[in-house]
Design a protein around this motif. Structure first.
Motif, short mmCIF file in Angstrom:
data_model
loop_
_atom_site.label_atom_id
_atom_site.label_comp_id
_atom_site.label_asym_id
_atom_site.label_seq_id
_atom_site.Cartn_x
_atom_site.Cartn_y
_atom_site.Cartn_z
N THR A 257 0.83 -1.21 0.00
CA THR A 257 0.00 0.00 0.00
C THR A 257 0.86 1.26 0.00
N ALA A 258 1.96 1.25 0.77
CA ALA A 258 2.86 2.40 0.79
C ALA A 258 3.47 2.64 -0.59
N CYS A 259 3.77 1.57 -1.32
CA CYS A 259 4.31 1.71 -2.67
C CYS A 259 3.22 2.16 -3.65
N GLU A 260 2.04 1.60 -3.51
CA GLU A 260 0.94 1.94 -4.41
C GLU A 260 0.56 3.42 -4.28
N LEU A 261 0.55 3.93 -3.06
CA LEU A 261 0.14 5.31 -2.81
C LEU A 261 1.33 6.27 -2.74
N VAL A 262 2.53 5.73 -2.93
CA VAL A 262 3.77 6.52 -2.92
C VAL A 262 3.88 7.31 -1.63
N ARG A 263 4.08 6.59 -0.53
CA ARG A 263 4.23 7.19 0.80
C ARG A 263 5.66 6.92 1.29
N PRO A 264 6.63 7.78 0.97
CA PRO A 264 8.02 7.49 1.35
C PRO A 264 8.24 7.34 2.85
N GLU A 265 7.63 8.23 3.65
CA GLU A 265 7.82 8.15 5.10
C GLU A 265 7.27 6.83 5.65
N CYS A 266 6.07 6.47 5.22
CA CYS A 266 5.46 5.22 5.68
C CYS A 266 6.31 4.03 5.25
N LEU A 267 6.77 4.06 4.02
CA LEU A 267 7.57 2.96 3.49
C LEU A 267 8.84 2.75 4.30
N LEU A 268 9.56 3.83 4.58
CA LEU A 268 10.81 3.70 5.31
C LEU A 268 10.57 3.24 6.74
N LEU B 299 7.30 -10.25 0.14
CA LEU B 299 6.01 -10.92 0.05
C LEU B 299 5.26 -10.50 -1.22
N GLN B 300 4.47 -11.43 -1.74
CA GLN B 300 3.68 -11.17 -2.94
C GLN B 300 2.21 -10.99 -2.57
N ASP B 301 1.52 -10.14 -3.33
CA ASP B 301 0.08 -10.00 -3.16
C ASP B 301 -0.64 -11.07 -3.95
N SER B 302 -1.96 -10.97 -4.04
CA SER B 302 -2.74 -12.02 -4.72
C SER B 302 -2.39 -12.13 -6.20
N ALA B 303 -1.87 -11.07 -6.80
CA ALA B 303 -1.51 -11.09 -8.22
C ALA B 303 -0.06 -11.49 -8.44
N GLY B 304 0.65 -11.81 -7.38
CA GLY B 304 2.04 -12.22 -7.50
C GLY B 304 3.03 -11.07 -7.54
N ASN B 305 2.59 -9.88 -7.15
CA ASN B 305 3.46 -8.70 -7.18
C ASN B 305 4.10 -8.46 -5.82
N THR B 306 5.40 -8.19 -5.83
CA THR B 306 6.08 -7.73 -4.63
C THR B 306 5.85 -6.23 -4.47
N PRO B 307 6.19 -5.64 -3.33
CA PRO B 307 6.11 -4.17 -3.22
C PRO B 307 6.92 -3.46 -4.31
N LEU B 308 8.05 -4.04 -4.70
CA LEU B 308 8.85 -3.44 -5.78
C LEU B 308 8.06 -3.41 -7.08
N ASP B 309 7.36 -4.50 -7.40
CA ASP B 309 6.52 -4.51 -8.61
C ASP B 309 5.46 -3.42 -8.55
N THR B 310 4.82 -3.30 -7.39
CA THR B 310 3.77 -2.29 -7.22
C THR B 310 4.32 -0.89 -7.45
N LEU B 311 5.52 -0.62 -6.93
CA LEU B 311 6.12 0.70 -7.10
C LEU B 311 6.52 0.94 -8.55
N LEU B 312 7.07 -0.07 -9.20
CA LEU B 312 7.45 0.09 -10.61
C LEU B 312 6.22 0.36 -11.48
N GLN B 313 5.12 -0.26 -11.15
CA GLN B 313 3.88 0.01 -11.90
C GLN B 313 3.47 1.47 -11.74
N GLN B 314 3.64 2.02 -10.54
CA GLN B 314 3.32 3.42 -10.32
C GLN B 314 4.28 4.34 -11.08
N ILE B 315 5.54 3.97 -11.12
CA ILE B 315 6.54 4.77 -11.84
C ILE B 315 6.22 4.80 -13.33
N SER B 316 5.68 3.70 -13.87
CA SER B 316 5.40 3.62 -15.30
C SER B 316 4.15 4.37 -15.72
#
Length: 291
Positions: free
Chosen positions: A153-164, A175-192
């Motif tokens: 959620t911190a990666c999806e909503l781009v919350r740097p303070e919460c993430l750290l 850890l992966q979510d139901s779609a097989g995404n790690t937090p890194l995947d979620t963040l990369l999707q937001q970056i794209s």
């Protein structure tokens, strides 16, 4: 006063109606940031809510904490976490959460309640190790939250303070979510996502993740990065891209930070960051929080 209500016993429609009135009165009182002593008097003596199945129940510290999170009532959250450190983080009733796990961390991230999140994480550190991990790595309902952790959620909503804060207190970045995404995947999707809004915060989140993820982390977006190399190099910069896809080792700075951060115990995070040998411009997060 609109919050001064009494519950009338009984099992019929009148009782349910009175519970709804009582429930809204408590919600309104927390929303209006009324004093802690007043809220606790309401919660323990005269406020009730109607649960599924026709059960009448008083508000638990856990449910009260969720209200405090929504409305950023920091003194009330501090009181609940100090006086009821375990029950404030317990599983709420089904009226508050569809799955049988405590959603407080994810709720704090979703509403960006950084200071309350900090206090929750400190309370979690006092729990037994198994309970600690269950809270930090709690995965949300697969139907409603897609199995996301608070880190997702911190990666999806781009919350740097919460993430750290989450990473520093031991939340797993693997850890992966139901779609097989790690937090890194979620963040990369937001970056794209286009347009490239809030890119500085997104890259800051990525840099935070670099300090905590294992070098051999397997993530779903890796092949997409390789297939669209120029696009991702433009978005991330060459150094980040090369490191992510395994074409180059992490920079000396990243490797040094990984070693330094491992020396900080969760109990002293993030306060101990101030003692790390970093120049000021590499400390952009406002994490000077009250203990």
């Amino acid at each position: 006063m609109p919050w001064s209500v009494r519950w009338v016993g009984g099992c019929g429609a009148q009782s349910q109606k009175q519970c709804k009135k009582s429930s809204f009165a408590f919600y309104q009182a927390v929303r209006d940031l009324l004093p802690v002593w007043f809220l606790e008097d309401m919660r323990t003596m005269e406020v009730f809510h109607w649960e599924d199945g026709g059960k009448v129940s008083v508000y638990s510290p856990s449910e009260a904490l969720l209200y405090a999170l929504v409305h950023d009532h920091q003194p009330y959250a501090r009181h609940l976490l100090t006086k009821f450190p375990q029950s404030a983080l317990a599983v709420p009733s089904q009226s508050f959460s569809c799955c049988q796990s405590a959603p407080h961390l994810a709720m704090a991230v979703r509403y960006n309640r950084v200071r309350v999140l900090f206090r929750i994480l400190k309370a979690i550190q006092a729990l037994p190790p198994s309970d600690r991990a269950a809270h930090l790595d709690r995965q949300g309902c697969s139907r409603v939250e897609g199995g996301k952790t608070a880190l997702h959620t911190a990666c999806e909503l781009v919350r740097p303070e919460c993430l750290l804060l989450l990473l520093g207190h031991g939340a797993s970045p693997c850890l992966q979510d139901s779609a097989g995404n790690t937090p890194l995947d979620t963040l990369l999707q937001q970056i794209s996502h286009m347009p490239a809004a809030n890119m500085r915060a997104k890259l800051l989140c990525l840099d935070c993740l670099f300090f905590f993820v294992p070098q051999d982390l397997k993530f779903a977006m890796k092949q997409q990065l390789l297939d669209n190399r120029q696009q991702w190099q433009d978005l991330l910069g060459d150094n980040r891209f090369q490191c992510l896809v395994g074409l180059a080792p992490p920079s000396l700075f990243v490797r040094a930070m990984r070693v330094l951060i491992r020396t900080i115990s969760p109990e002293h995070f993030p306060e101990a960051l101030d003692n790390l040998p970093l120049p000021h411009f590499l400390k952009p997060l406002d994490l000077k929080l009250e203990s």
